[in-house]
Design a protein around this motif. Structure first.
Motif, PDB file in Angstrom:
ATOM      1  N   GLY A  35      73.419  70.153 -57.312  1.00  0.00           N
ATOM      2  CA  GLY A  35      74.265  69.097 -57.246  1.00  0.00           C
ATOM      3  C   GLY A  35      75.598  69.170 -56.337  1.00  0.00           C
ATOM      4  N   GLN A  36      75.655  70.371 -55.366  1.00  0.00           N
ATOM      5  CA  GLN A  36      76.569  70.777 -54.505  1.00  0.00           C
ATOM      6  C   GLN A  36      76.777  69.379 -53.644  1.00  0.00           C
ATOM      7  N   HIS A  37      75.273  69.102 -53.173  1.00  0.00           N
ATOM      8  CA  HIS A  37      75.407  67.672 -52.432  1.00  0.00           C
ATOM      9  C   HIS A  37      75.074  66.734 -53.129  1.00  0.00           C
ATOM     10  N   TYR A  38      75.777  65.680 -53.127  1.00  0.00           N
ATOM     11  CA  TYR A  38      75.423  64.778 -54.439  1.00  0.00           C
ATOM     12  C   TYR A  38      75.470  63.119 -53.618  1.00  0.00           C
ATOM     13  N   ASP A  39      75.985  63.061 -52.299  1.00  0.00           N
ATOM     14  CA  ASP A  39      75.785  61.744 -51.846  1.00  0.00           C
ATOM     15  C   ASP A  39      74.218  61.337 -51.331  1.00  0.00           C
ATOM     16  N   TYR A  40      73.923  60.361 -51.582  1.00  0.00           N
ATOM     17  CA  TYR A  40      72.663  59.721 -51.405  1.00  0.00           C
ATOM     18  C   TYR A  40      72.009  60.308 -50.094  1.00  0.00           C
ATOM     19  N   GLY A  62      78.923  69.120 -58.573  1.00  0.00           N
ATOM     20  CA  GLY A  62      79.765  68.586 -57.544  1.00  0.00           C
ATOM     21  C   GLY A  62      80.816  69.396 -56.508  1.00  0.00           C
ATOM     22  N   SER A  63      81.814  68.856 -55.987  1.00  0.00           N
ATOM     23  CA  SER A  63      82.671  69.585 -54.993  1.00  0.00           C
ATOM     24  C   SER A  63      83.782  70.372 -55.810  1.00  0.00           C
ATOM     25  N   GLY A  64      84.243  71.176 -55.264  1.00  0.00           N
ATOM     26  CA  GLY A  64      85.418  72.040 -55.815  1.00  0.00           C
ATOM     27  C   GLY A  64      85.638  73.058 -54.841  1.00  0.00           C
ATOM     28  N   GLY A  93      68.821  79.993 -47.802  1.00  0.00           N
ATOM     29  CA  GLY A  93      69.753  79.984 -46.947  1.00  0.00           C
ATOM     30  C   GLY A  93      71.106  80.710 -47.328  1.00  0.00           C
ATOM     31  N   ASP A  94      72.009  79.971 -47.217  1.00  0.00           N
ATOM     32  CA  ASP A  94      73.517  80.701 -47.185  1.00  0.00           C
ATOM     33  C   ASP A  94      74.690  80.028 -47.793  1.00  0.00           C
ATOM     34  N   THR A  95      74.190  79.056 -48.610  1.00  0.00           N
ATOM     35  CA  THR A  95      75.182  78.105 -49.267  1.00  0.00           C
ATOM     36  C   THR A  95      75.689  78.872 -50.700  1.00  0.00           C
ATOM     37  N   ASN A  96      76.863  78.071 -51.170  1.00  0.00           N
ATOM     38  CA  ASN A  96      77.208  78.604 -52.332  1.00  0.00           C
ATOM     39  C   ASN A  96      76.218  78.455 -53.561  1.00  0.00           C
ATOM     40  N   SER A  97      75.479  77.549 -53.299  1.00  0.00           N
ATOM     41  CA  SER A  97      74.175  77.411 -54.430  1.00  0.00           C
ATOM     42  C   SER A  97      73.266  78.390 -54.199  1.00  0.00           C
ATOM     43  N   PRO A 127      82.333  81.526 -44.838  1.00  0.00           N
ATOM     44  CA  PRO A 127      81.895  81.488 -46.465  1.00  0.00           C
ATOM     45  C   PRO A 127      80.348  81.746 -46.373  1.00  0.00           C
ATOM     46  N   GLU A 128      79.617  81.077 -45.430  1.00  0.00           N
ATOM     47  CA  GLU A 128      78.274  81.391 -45.437  1.00  0.00           C
ATOM     48  C   GLU A 128      77.975  82.706 -45.314  1.00  0.00           C
ATOM     49  N   GLU A 129      78.456  83.594 -44.297  1.00  0.00           N
ATOM     50  CA  GLU A 129      78.323  84.994 -44.021  1.00  0.00           C
ATOM     51  C   GLU A 129      78.465  85.846 -45.464  1.00  0.00           C
ATOM     52  N   VAL A 198      79.156  68.303 -36.677  1.00  0.00           N
ATOM     53  CA  VAL A 198      80.386  69.173 -36.681  1.00  0.00           C
ATOM     54  C   VAL A 198      80.632  69.107 -38.305  1.00  0.00           C
ATOM     55  N   HIS A 199      80.551  70.250 -39.020  1.00  0.00           N
ATOM     56  CA  HIS A 199      80.872  70.240 -40.362  1.00  0.00           C
ATOM     57  C   HIS A 199      81.457  71.575 -40.939  1.00  0.00           C
ATOM     58  N   ARG A 200      81.523  72.623 -40.220  1.00  0.00           N
ATOM     59  CA  ARG A 200      82.089  74.136 -40.549  1.00  0.00           C
ATOM     60  C   ARG A 200      83.362  73.993 -40.883  1.00  0.00           C
ATOM     61  N   ALA A 228      78.374  61.918 -38.831  1.00  0.00           N
ATOM     62  CA  ALA A 228      79.611  62.842 -39.351  1.00  0.00           C
ATOM     63  C   ALA A 228      79.319  63.153 -40.782  1.00  0.00           C
ATOM     64  N   HIS A 229      79.186  64.407 -41.419  1.00  0.00           N
ATOM     65  CA  HIS A 229      79.107  64.811 -42.734  1.00  0.00           C
ATOM     66  C   HIS A 229      80.539  64.379 -43.266  1.00  0.00           C
ATOM     67  N   PRO A 230      80.360  64.044 -44.553  1.00  0.00           N
ATOM     68  CA  PRO A 230      81.460  63.749 -45.203  1.00  0.00           C
ATOM     69  C   PRO A 230      82.714  64.318 -45.207  1.00  0.00           C
ATOM     70  N   ARG A 231      82.667  65.543 -45.077  1.00  0.00           N
ATOM     71  CA  ARG A 231      83.884  66.512 -45.120  1.00  0.00           C
ATOM     72  C   ARG A 231      84.756  66.067 -43.707  1.00  0.00           C
ATOM     73  N   THR A 232      83.645  65.865 -42.479  1.00  0.00           N
ATOM     74  CA  THR A 232      84.162  65.561 -41.366  1.00  0.00           C
ATOM     75  C   THR A 232      84.819  64.257 -41.310  1.00  0.00           C
ATOM     76  N   GLN A 233      84.424  63.153 -41.840  1.00  0.00           N
ATOM     77  CA  GLN A 233      84.719  62.033 -41.847  1.00  0.00           C
ATOM     78  C   GLN A 233      86.192  61.862 -42.516  1.00  0.00           C
ATOM     79  N   LYS A 234      86.141  62.789 -43.857  1.00  0.00           N
ATOM     80  CA  LYS A 234      87.389  62.641 -44.190  1.00  0.00           C
ATOM     81  C   LYS A 234      88.642  63.428 -43.666  1.00  0.00           C
ATOM     82  N   LYS A 235      88.205  64.304 -42.868  1.00  0.00           N
ATOM     83  CA  LYS A 235      89.410  65.072 -42.089  1.00  0.00           C
ATOM     84  C   LYS A 235      89.705  64.332 -40.840  1.00  0.00           C
TER      85      LYS A 235
HETATM   86  C1  UD1 Z   1      77.517  73.298 -47.330  1.00  0.00           C
HETATM   87  C2  UD1 Z   1      77.113  74.669 -46.933  1.00  0.00           C
HETATM   88  C3  UD1 Z   1      76.719  75.197 -45.429  1.00  0.00           C
HETATM   89  C4  UD1 Z   1      75.770  74.082 -44.922  1.00  0.00           C
HETATM   90  C5  UD1 Z   1      76.253  72.589 -45.339  1.00  0.00           C
HETATM   91  C6  UD1 Z   1      75.301  71.651 -44.897  1.00  0.00           C
HETATM   92  C7  UD1 Z   1      78.600  76.288 -48.455  1.00  0.00           C
HETATM   93  C8  UD1 Z   1      79.667  77.319 -48.184  1.00  0.00           C
HETATM   94  N1  UD1 Z   1      78.248  75.704 -47.280  1.00  0.00           N
HETATM   95  O1  UD1 Z   1      78.762  73.067 -46.415  1.00  0.00           O
HETATM   96  O2  UD1 Z   1      76.324  76.566 -45.464  1.00  0.00           O
HETATM   97  O3  UD1 Z   1      75.411  74.252 -43.672  1.00  0.00           O
HETATM   98  O4  UD1 Z   1      76.495  72.700 -46.810  1.00  0.00           O
HETATM   99  O5  UD1 Z   1      75.641  70.235 -44.993  1.00  0.00           O
HETATM  100  O6  UD1 Z   1      77.869  76.332 -49.302  1.00  0.00           O
HETATM  101  N2  UD1 Z   1      80.851  66.189 -49.988  1.00  0.00           N
HETATM  102  C9  UD1 Z   1      80.664  64.935 -49.924  1.00  0.00           C
HETATM  103  N3  UD1 Z   1      79.485  64.685 -50.421  1.00  0.00           N
HETATM  104  C10 UD1 Z   1      78.399  65.315 -50.557  1.00  0.00           C
HETATM  105  C11 UD1 Z   1      78.641  66.515 -50.522  1.00  0.00           C
HETATM  106  C12 UD1 Z   1      79.843  67.202 -50.091  1.00  0.00           C
HETATM  107  O7  UD1 Z   1      81.485  64.215 -49.987  1.00  0.00           O
HETATM  108  O8  UD1 Z   1      77.352  65.005 -51.128  1.00  0.00           O
HETATM  109  C13 UD1 Z   1      82.110  66.606 -49.307  1.00  0.00           C
HETATM  110  C14 UD1 Z   1      83.080  67.087 -50.578  1.00  0.00           C
HETATM  111  O9  UD1 Z   1      84.519  66.550 -50.312  1.00  0.00           O
HETATM  112  C15 UD1 Z   1      83.114  68.729 -50.253  1.00  0.00           C
HETATM  113  C16 UD1 Z   1      82.944  68.779 -48.877  1.00  0.00           C
HETATM  114  O10 UD1 Z   1      81.966  67.470 -48.498  1.00  0.00           O
HETATM  115  O11 UD1 Z   1      84.370  69.077 -50.611  1.00  0.00           O
HETATM  116  C17 UD1 Z   1      82.172  70.006 -48.459  1.00  0.00           C
HETATM  117  O12 UD1 Z   1      81.212  70.056 -49.150  1.00  0.00           O
HETATM  118  P1  UD1 Z   1      80.484  71.631 -49.707  1.00  0.00           P
HETATM  119  O13 UD1 Z   1      79.260  71.330 -50.559  1.00  0.00           O
HETATM  120  O14 UD1 Z   1      81.367  72.566 -50.191  1.00  0.00           O
HETATM  121  O15 UD1 Z   1      80.112  72.262 -48.486  1.00  0.00           O
HETATM  122  P2  UD1 Z   1      79.437  71.666 -46.903  1.00  0.00           P
HETATM  123  O16 UD1 Z   1      80.734  71.497 -46.051  1.00  0.00           O
HETATM  124  O17 UD1 Z   1      78.598  70.711 -47.084  1.00  0.00           O
END
Ligand code: UD1
Length: 350
Positions: A35-40, A62-64, A93-97, A127-129, A198-200, A228-235
């Motif tokens: 559930g790290q990524h949860y958006d559709y 979820g997020s945190g 891969g290399d995520t928190n999951s 963080p991925e490294e 862009v999402h790093r 745009a990744h949700p993180r990028t849209q927010k920023k």
């Molecule tokens: C994660 C991975 C990265 C991978 C990327 C692919 C880690 C450290 N990073 O980064 O290696 O390349 O996924 O996308 O695990 N958010 C949403 N909806 C979602 C998921 C996330 O809005 O479905 C937002 C949240 O506000 C969250 C932010 O995006 O705080 C970041 O999400 P997170 O899961 O921490 O990492 P990514 O940036 O997606």
């Protein structure tokens, strides 16, 4: 063998699709979605499009912050391992999951297999490294996509259980590109646009870096499609950065749309590892918005260039990149990595 696979973020869904299919031919698989990524658009659409079986366990973490997110996963995965009693835990891969899955398993003495082992950017601020290094060091089976990855592990003293399998993203891409082209609704002229992602954290969480990147897009000579990744849209909203008129910001794109857009782009500008490699495989020039990369082969063969978040370098490289001479080879494998992985797991004796 009972294999418990842990996925949670978008790139892992792409990687697990071919592997899960091969694993299920030979083994029993239990699929865990953290559930790290949860958006559709970051999760469910990938399961639907790629025909990934529904998860058996959805942990909904979820997020945190890194600690909160990884800690929640660790506790929840440990509980699932206790219930399911798998013979092996498979992470990607290399995520928190990835790290949470590997650590939870290693602590209760369940063997760990890592798909995409041995990659290094040599930048411990990513963080991925940290996730890559720690996951590799508690893995029993290490599936390397490239010869460079095998060498990186050897340099850290990791040689047992290391297998050069090729990259499972080649498997996914080969299988899905024809479908992507068939279903594509891209209405842009081939080579008539740039694609950007862009999402790093190093780019999105630093206003100066994000402003420099968006400033470069504004100066490019063609339209820029920017899912745009949700993180990028927010920023972007938080920093009050408005995209220029030539930048078409979209929601995150499903895999098929992304492949179709990528294959037709003049060049791609990205900080994603997966996109750098997909660009190489599709023979699309790549401008990487980072100072380092784990996919050094793409640089060596001239398909990729590192520009960081520097406006002038981004513009100069994007506009010249399409004309440079390049070599191409099957350095990421032959599209049969997933079969090899399933076969190696079948032979594994803990
Ligand atoms: C994660 C991975 C990265 C991978 C990327 C692919 C880690 C450290 N990073 O980064 O290696 O390349 O996924 O996308 O695990 N958010 C949403 N909806 C979602 C998921 C996330 O809005 O479905 C937002 C949240 O506000 C969250 C932010 O995006 O705080 C970041 O999400 P997170 O899961 O921490 O990492 P990514 O940036 O997606």
């Amino acid at each position: 063998m009972k294999v418990l696979s842990v996925v949670g973020a978008r790139p892992q869904f792409v990687k697990c699709a071919p592997v899960s299919r091969e694993v299920r031919e030979v083994h029993e698989e239990v699929l865990v979605h953290t559930g790290q990524h949860y958006d559709y658009l970051l999760s469910e659409v990938f399961f639907n499009d790629l025909g990934i079986p529904a998860p058996d366990h959805h942990l909904e973490v979820g997020s945190g912050s890194h600690g909160v997110q990884t800690g929640r996963m660790l506790a929840a995965i440990e509980e699932v391992i206790g219930k399911e009693e798998p013979d092996l835990v498979l992470v990607y891969g290399d995520t928190n999951s990835t790290l949470a899955g590997a650590l939870a398993a290693a602590k209760v003495h369940v063997p760990v297999a890592h798909v995409e082992a041995g990659l290094r950017s040599f930048d411990r601020r990513m963080p991925e490294e940290v996730n890559r290094v720690l996951t590799d060091h508690c893995s029993d089976l290490l599936f390397c996509p490239t010869a460079t990855a095998v060498r990186n592990l050897a340099a850290e003293g990791v040689t047992a259980g290391v297998h050069l399998t090729g990259d499972v993203m080649v498997d996914a891409l080969r299988e899905n590109l024809p479908l992507a082209k068939e279903r594509s609704t891209v209405d842009l002229p081939p080579k008539g646009y740039y694609l950007a992602t862009v999402h790093r954290a190093s780019n999105t969480d630093d206003p100066a870096a994000l402003r420099a990147i968006m400033g470069a897009f504004a100066r490019l000579d063609l339209p820029v499609v920017f899912p745009a990744h949700p993180r990028t849209q927010k920023k972007l909203a938080e920093y009050g950065i408005a995209p220029a008129a030539n930048v078409r910001v979209t929601e995150p794109l499903p895999y098929f749309d992304m492949l179709a857009l990528l294959s037709g782009a003049r060049a791609v500008l990205t900080d994603s590892g997966g996109v750098q490699k997909e660009a190489y495989i599709l023979e699309v020039p790549c401008v990487t918005l980072r100072e380092n990369t784990e996919w050094v082969e793409t640089l060596e063969d001239g398909w990729n260039v590192l520009v960081g978040a520097d406006t002038n370098r981004i513009v100069a490289e994007a506009e010249k990149v399409a004309g440079s001479p390049r070599r191409h080879s099957a350095r990421f494998g032959d599209g049969h990595a997933a079969e090899r992985i399933a076969a190696i797991i079948a032979e594994y004796q803990p």
